[in-house]
Design a protein around this motif. Structure first.
Motif: not given
Length: 143
Positions: A26-32
């Motif tokens: 979820n953190n990588s999707d949010t960063a993108i």
């Protein structure tokens, strides 16, 4: 526990499963997503602040493209004219060679080309086209 040994088996409910933290995905999707939003905002700000320079660059690119198209058309036209001129020169050289061969054989077509000269004694000269080849010339004389 018999014989003092402990069982090393894992419980059947956890066999074959790897624990994966769901928070990292979820953190990588949010960063993108945040990077895309920031990129769009930066692009809008750049367009607002530098629209004149961008318009100038687009105008220059369009002018260069138009010049390229015009020069390419002129080049192709020149190549077509040169090819036509070469073909015309080839036909003229071939005709000159035929007339030279007719001249060597003593035929009038070798001197005058395709048309006989006007007869000064005839008030209404009739222009007739001479044969193109020695064979046609001989065939015409036979008739």
């Amino acid at each position: 526990m018999i014989g003092g040994k402990q069982s090393t088996k894992k419980p059947s409910g956890t066999a074959g499963r790897e624990s994966r933290p769901t928070g990292a995905a979820n953190n990588s999707d949010t960063a993108i997503g945040i990077a895309i939003i920031v990129g769009v905002i930066v692009a809008i700000v750049l367009l607002i602040n530098f629209w004149r320079q961008i318009l100038l660059i687009c105008g220059i690119a369009l002018a260069v493209w138009i010049c390229f198209v015009i020069v390419r058309k002129m080049w192709r036209s020149r190549q077509d004219r040169l090819a036509t001129k070469r073909a015309e020169d080839e036909r003229m050289a071939q005709r000159a060679q035929e007339q030279h061969e007719q001249y060597l054989q003593g035929e009038d077509a070798g001197i005058y080309g395709r048309f006989t000269p006007a007869d000064p004694d005839n008030p209404k000269p009739r222009i007739r086209q001479l044969p193109r080849s020695p064979k046609e010339w001989r065939d015409e004389k036979r008739h």
